[in-house]
Design an enzyme around this catalytic site. Structure first.
Site, mmCIF file in Angstrom:
data_model
loop_
_atom_site.group_PDB
_atom_site.id
_atom_site.type_symbol
_atom_site.label_atom_id
_atom_site.label_comp_id
_atom_site.label_asym_id
_atom_site.label_seq_id
_atom_site.Cartn_x
_atom_site.Cartn_y
_atom_site.Cartn_z
ATOM 1 C CG ASP A 30 -2.149 0.831 1.038
ATOM 2 O OD1 ASP A 30 -3.243 0.256 1.000
ATOM 3 O OD2 ASP A 30 -2.027 2.069 0.874
ATOM 4 C CG ASN A 206 -22.584 -5.571 -5.125
ATOM 5 O OD1 ASN A 206 -22.727 -6.626 -4.506
ATOM 6 N ND2 ASN A 206 -21.545 -4.779 -4.938
ATOM 7 C CB ALA A 250 -38.652 -3.674 5.327
ATOM 8 C CB CYS A 258 -20.384 -2.280 -2.061
ATOM 9 S SG CYS A 258 -18.830 -2.582 -1.223
ATOM 10 C CE LYS A 318 -22.072 -4.991 6.542
ATOM 11 N NZ LYS A 318 -22.040 -6.149 5.684
HETATM 12 C C1 UGA Z 1 -22.077 -5.834 -0.316
HETATM 13 C C2 UGA Z 1 -22.389 -7.244 -0.873
HETATM 14 O O1 UGA Z 1 -23.320 -7.897 -0.010
HETATM 15 C C3 UGA Z 1 -21.115 -8.094 -0.987
HETATM 16 O O2 UGA Z 1 -21.423 -9.350 -1.571
HETATM 17 C C4 UGA Z 1 -20.119 -7.353 -1.877
HETATM 18 O O3 UGA Z 1 -18.883 -8.057 -1.969
HETATM 19 C C5 UGA Z 1 -19.845 -5.978 -1.281
HETATM 20 O O4 UGA Z 1 -21.095 -5.240 -1.175
HETATM 21 C C6 UGA Z 1 -18.894 -5.261 -2.214
HETATM 22 O O5 UGA Z 1 -19.277 -4.991 -3.367
HETATM 23 O O6 UGA Z 1 -17.714 -5.072 -1.852
HETATM 24 P P1 UGA Z 1 -21.605 -4.795 2.109
HETATM 25 O O7 UGA Z 1 -21.725 -3.468 1.451
HETATM 26 O O8 UGA Z 1 -20.458 -5.061 3.023
HETATM 27 O O9 UGA Z 1 -21.567 -5.977 1.000
HETATM 28 O O10 UGA Z 1 -22.918 -4.991 2.990
HETATM 29 P P2 UGA Z 1 -24.294 -5.799 2.934
HETATM 30 O O11 UGA Z 1 -24.315 -6.758 4.050
HETATM 31 O O12 UGA Z 1 -24.573 -6.327 1.584
HETATM 32 O O13 UGA Z 1 -25.323 -4.615 3.277
HETATM 33 C C7 UGA Z 1 -25.440 -3.473 2.449
HETATM 34 C C8 UGA Z 1 -26.554 -2.581 2.947
HETATM 35 O O14 UGA Z 1 -27.824 -3.175 2.705
HETATM 36 C C9 UGA Z 1 -26.525 -2.253 4.433
HETATM 37 O O15 UGA Z 1 -26.770 -0.872 4.610
HETATM 38 C C10 UGA Z 1 -27.639 -3.076 5.024
HETATM 39 O O16 UGA Z 1 -28.203 -2.490 6.178
HETATM 40 C C11 UGA Z 1 -28.631 -3.078 3.868
HETATM 41 N N1 UGA Z 1 -29.564 -4.234 3.891
HETATM 42 C C12 UGA Z 1 -29.096 -5.497 3.703
HETATM 43 C C13 UGA Z 1 -30.918 -4.023 4.071
HETATM 44 O O17 UGA Z 1 -31.390 -2.870 4.245
HETATM 45 N N2 UGA Z 1 -31.774 -5.097 4.048
HETATM 46 C C14 UGA Z 1 -31.328 -6.364 3.859
HETATM 47 O O18 UGA Z 1 -32.169 -7.294 3.842
HETATM 48 C C15 UGA Z 1 -29.953 -6.575 3.681
#
Ligand code: UGA
Length: 438
Positions: A30, A206, A250, A258, A318
């Site tokens: 890095d 995504n 929800a 991401c 989250k």
């Molecule tokens: C997301 C993808 O899930 C990964 O597979 C991917 O590798 C990553 O982006 C990336 O592109 O690097 P991440 O952003 O860490 O991962 O988080 P998630 O767990 O997917 O949650 C994303 C958002 O969706 C959070 O704000 C969460 O609160 C929200 N969410 C998730 C909801 O509002 N409802 C749900 O049912 C699930």
């Protein structure tokens, strides 16, 4: 194998560490010397449960190294993995300058037949573009491979060691075979495809997950009006194997580094080939709108929010992370301050990061969830950390002037909240008035 990872953000650091855990010799490079110093001193510059222990174990075993010296890292590498950032530009398009810079820097150091794999999320066609850039700076033969990453913040180690699938975009046999060999110990489905399809799989995945979230959020908004319960609806839908239960929670919409970036980028990628991705544009719009439900419910409960004292539980996008990038909390807090509210904020680990984005004389930074609600007119749950899910709601309501609970993540049972003395506003379920006579 000798593996060099360029970029020690979430993706680079976690995947480099996991390759070391599999027994490979890994060097993480890095430009940020302060990050490398922290890592070399045994620290981990990001919050990711369990990561520090695995990093430490692999450093001690002599399999994991950190350096700012790119050439020494790349010269011996069989695999060079690019995991640098691809932030959004104002147009929504992914900014590829870090990838291109890295490509120029690694090119003269590559050993013969090295594999250059791109793990960063990059628009379709970027691998070819990177190949051309490298070709301008080396005479050595090398392979390029697309290796999209699917790990989530907060569960990154688990996702990397036990992935649902590995996608390898390769246009030559030897590169595909070596990449398959490298990932075989992960005992999962390995899909070898062409480079452009691999790049698209990442964006499409995504975008689809974001679509599921916006879909259930709109169903939730309708449920509130027709007297249905979105949790029941999601459960009923999710039992259909074709739909599946995940990503149907929800709430106040998705955030993070991401989904917002990748949905914008895919809309732009489509636009570049004159395709209007209407569905995804609506997904983004719905997501943006969803967070304002918190403000509408507060206004319904309290009237004017001027001089109202409001507690916020949770700031990260989250649970399980201190990351506040694109967190709905940022816009909600800003809006409440504009409306003249006085805020008491608490998050178990994201307060420092949040304070780098917003400071204001009407913000009090609290040390606990109970301290935050003291003499408040309402509390809004924005991140479903376990400590909020399992909190003693009766004790919390007793600390408040006006026990109003806006549950932005839908985590409490209505009966529990009203018995605890709250006027309870969940998402996608009816509003319930407190049963406690005050
Ligand atoms: C997301 C993808 O899930 C990964 O597979 C991917 O590798 C990553 O982006 C990336 O592109 O690097 P991440 O952003 O860490 O991962 O988080 P998630 O767990 O997917 O949650 C994303 C958002 O969706 C959070 O704000 C969460 O609160 C929200 N969410 C998730 C909801 O509002 N409802 C749900 O049912 C699930």
């Amino acid at each position: 194998m000798n593996i060099t990872v360029i970029g020690t953000g979430y993706v680079g650091l976690v995947s480099g560490t996991c390759y070391a855990e599999l027994g490979h010799h890994v060097t993480c490079v890095d430009k940020d010397s302060s990050k490398i110093q922290v890592l070399n001193e045994g620290g981990v510059p990001i919050y990711e449960p369990g990561l520090a222990e695995v990093v430490e174990r692999n450093i001690r075993a002599g399999r994991l190294h950190f350096t700012t010296d790119l050439s020494s890292g790349v010269q011996a590498a069989d695999f060079v993995i690019l995991a640098v950032g691809t932030p959004s530009m104002p147009s929504g398009e992914a900014n590829l300058s870090f990838i291109e810079e890295a490509a120029i820097e690694i090119a003269p150091c590559l050993k013969r037949d090295a594999i250059v794999a791109i793990k960063s999320t990059v628009p379709v066609g970027t691998n070819e573009r990177v190949r051309k850039v490298i070709l301008q700076h080396t005479k050595q033969p090398f392979y390029t491979v697309s290796l999209p990453e699917f790990l989530r913040e907060g569960t990154a180690l688990q996702d990397t060691i036990h992935p649902d699938r590995i996608i390898i975009g390769a246009e030559s046999e030897p590169a595909a075979a070596l990449m398959t060999e490298l990932h075989k110990p992960l005992a999962t489905q390995i899909i070898v495809t062409d480079i452009r399809s691999a790049e698209m799989i990442k964006y499409a995945s995504n975008a689809f997950l974001a679509t599921k979230i916006s879909f259930i959020n709109e169903i939730a908004n309708i449920c509130e009006k027709v007297g249905a319960d979105v949790n029941e609806v999601a459960k009923g839908m999710g039992l259909d194997k074709r739909i599946g239960p995940s990503f149907l929670q929800a709430g106040i919409g998705y955030g993070g580094s991401c989904f917002p970036k990748d949905t914008d980028a895919l809309i732009q990628i489509a636009g570049n080939v004159e395709y209007d991705f209407k569905l995804l544009k609506s997904v983004v719009e719905v997501n943006q709108m969803q967070r304002w439900g918190v403000i509408d419910k507060l206004s319904h409960a309290l009237g004017s929010l001027k001089d109202k004292r409001i507690a916020i539980w949770g700031l990260s996008f989250k649970p399980g992370t201190d990351d506040v990038r694109e967190a709905p909390s940022l816009q909600i807090v800003n809006r409440l301050l504009e409306m003249g509210a006085s805020l008491r904020l608490y998050d178990p680990i994201a307060m420092h990061n949040f304070s780098q984005h917003i400071t204001h004389p009407n913000i009090a930074w609290c040390q606990s969830a109970m301290e935050a609600v003291k003499q408040c007119d309402a509390v809004c749950l924005l991140t479903e950390w376990d400590e909020f899910v399992h909190i003693d709601l009766s004790k919390a309501s007793q600390q408040m002037n006006h026990p109003v609970l806006i549950d932005g993540r839908n985590v409490y049972r209505s009966q529990t909240a009203v018995q605890a003395g709250f006027d309870y506003y969940p998402v996608g379920r009816s509003y319930s008035k407190s049963e406690v006579i005050r």
